[in-house]
Structures are given as C-alpha cells and as structure tokens.
Design a protein around this motif. Structure first.
Motif, PDB file in Angstrom:
ATOM      1  N   THR A   1       9.368   5.431  -4.826  1.00 21.09           N
ATOM      2  CA  THR A   1      10.129   5.781  -6.081  1.00 21.09           C
ATOM      3  C   THR A   1      10.285   4.390  -6.653  1.00 21.09           C
ATOM      4  O   THR A   1      10.594   3.362  -6.286  1.00 21.09           O
ATOM      5  CB  THR A   1      11.514   6.444  -5.994  1.00 21.09           C
ATOM      6  N   GLY A   2      10.282   4.184  -8.047  1.00 20.29           N
ATOM      7  CA  GLY A   2      10.411   2.959  -8.686  1.00 20.29           C
ATOM      8  C   GLY A   2       9.420   2.086  -8.913  1.00 20.29           C
ATOM      9  O   GLY A   2       8.274   2.432  -8.415  1.00 20.29           O
ATOM     10  N   GLU A   3       9.621   0.947  -9.431  1.00 16.97           N
ATOM     11  CA  GLU A   3       8.710  -0.079  -9.540  1.00 16.97           C
ATOM     12  C   GLU A   3       8.198  -0.741  -8.424  1.00 16.97           C
ATOM     13  O   GLU A   3       8.951  -0.877  -7.673  1.00 16.97           O
ATOM     14  CB  GLU A   3       8.983  -0.888 -10.723  1.00 16.97           C
ATOM     15  N   GLU A   4       6.931  -1.485  -8.559  1.00 17.44           N
ATOM     16  CA  GLU A   4       6.295  -2.400  -7.452  1.00 17.44           C
ATOM     17  C   GLU A   4       7.002  -3.677  -7.665  1.00 17.44           C
ATOM     18  O   GLU A   4       6.735  -4.449  -8.540  1.00 17.44           O
ATOM     19  CB  GLU A   4       5.148  -2.513  -7.651  1.00 17.44           C
ATOM     20  N   SER A   5       8.322  -4.186  -6.921  1.00 19.38           N
ATOM     21  CA  SER A   5       8.819  -5.465  -7.161  1.00 19.38           C
ATOM     22  C   SER A   5       9.869  -5.636  -5.734  1.00 19.38           C
ATOM     23  O   SER A   5       9.963  -4.626  -5.196  1.00 19.38           O
ATOM     24  CB  SER A   5       9.804  -5.334  -8.274  1.00 19.38           C
TER      25      SER A   5
ATOM     26  N   TRP B   1      12.643  -6.464  -5.880  1.00 19.01           N
ATOM     27  CA  TRP B   1      14.092  -5.985  -6.034  1.00 19.01           C
ATOM     28  C   TRP B   1      14.135  -4.496  -5.724  1.00 19.01           C
ATOM     29  O   TRP B   1      15.238  -3.784  -5.667  1.00 19.01           O
ATOM     30  CB  TRP B   1      14.583  -6.131  -7.313  1.00 19.01           C
ATOM     31  N   ASN B   2      12.909  -3.836  -5.458  1.00 15.98           N
ATOM     32  CA  ASN B   2      12.943  -2.215  -5.188  1.00 15.98           C
ATOM     33  C   ASN B   2      12.509  -2.077  -3.800  1.00 15.98           C
ATOM     34  O   ASN B   2      11.930  -0.961  -3.411  1.00 15.98           O
ATOM     35  CB  ASN B   2      11.888  -1.714  -5.978  1.00 15.98           C
TER      36      ASN B   2
ATOM     37  N   GLN C   1      13.486   1.229  -1.570  1.00 17.52           N
ATOM     38  CA  GLN C   1      12.719   2.493  -2.104  1.00 17.52           C
ATOM     39  C   GLN C   1      11.421   2.342  -0.933  1.00 17.52           C
ATOM     40  O   GLN C   1      10.916   3.170  -0.617  1.00 17.52           O
ATOM     41  CB  GLN C   1      12.450   2.646  -3.580  1.00 17.52           C
ATOM     42  N   LYS C   2      10.910   1.261  -0.783  1.00 19.52           N
ATOM     43  CA  LYS C   2       9.747   1.066  -0.086  1.00 19.52           C
ATOM     44  C   LYS C   2      10.172   1.199   1.436  1.00 19.52           C
ATOM     45  O   LYS C   2       9.382   1.875   2.003  1.00 19.52           O
ATOM     46  CB  LYS C   2       9.035  -0.603  -0.034  1.00 19.52           C
TER      47      LYS C   2
END
Length: 121
Positions: A19-23, A25-26, A29-30
């Motif tokens: 879920t969410g962007e590839e960064s 700060w995420n 979720q990873k």
C-alpha cells in the motif's frame, strides 16, 4: 531472499506490492507486506525469520547458536534493538521473529484490516 519492485528469480528477489508509494517514509507498509509474504509462503518451513535492510551485517552462525539455546516453548518471541522513544523495534540492524510471532502479527493485522473494511461499508 530480497524484496524489491522487480522479480529476479535467479537472485531470489521478489516483486512485492504494498500500500502507498515507493519511498523510505512508507517503510511500514513494505514491512507489513514482507511479513504477509513470509506468512503465506514460508511460515511452516522455519523456526525464526530475520528482517533487515541491505546495509546490515549479520553473523548467522552466532545468531543460530544463540537461538538454538532458547526453549522451544511455542511463545511468540522477537529480538532486536528496542526504541522506547518510538515504541518500536529498530529496523536498521534488523530484527528476528519466531514462527509464532510472525503468525500472531500477521493474523492480528489481517483481522484488523477485515474489521476496517467492514466498518467502511
């Protein structure tokens, strides 16, 4: 095994969606997606699982020696550097969960996701 945004079987790299962007700060979720993948594909194959970044260094034999001397009492166990100011385990050096901890974590997360889905309908 490594997780990325591309699958390369000969290197053991798996494209893992989250879920969410590839960064950076995420990362939460990873991490959730990694533990779900481990639960779905490897839970019954190993007693312990270690999650860490590509810049960590782990002496596997030392870790194995330490884990072998622990009682096999089927309690969820986690090992890592605790960050009390953030109320979490540091992901930098990595951390280890036993099979029961992975199972507990993922099943609780799935239960909470299901409850959230029901409440939003």
């Amino acid at each position: 095994m490594a997780f990325s945004n591309e699958t390369i079987p000969e290197l053991g790299i798996v494209d893992l969606h989250h879920t969410g962007e590839e960064s950076y700060w995420n990362m939460w979720q990873k991490t959730r997606s990694i533990w779900k993948y481990i639960y779905d594909h490897f839970l019954e194959d190993y007693d312990y699982f270690h999650l860490g970044g590509d810049d960590m260094y782990l002496l596997v034999e030392n870790m194995r020696r330490y884990l072998k001397q622990l009682p096999n009492d089927q309690k969820p166990r986690h090992f890592g550097q605790w960050l009390p100011s953030n109320n979490m385990i540091s992901g930098g050096p990595g951390y280890t969960l036993n099979m029961q901890a992975v199972k507990s974590f993922v099943e609780k997360a799935r239960s909470e996701e299901h409850t959230s889905e029901l409440q939003s309908h």
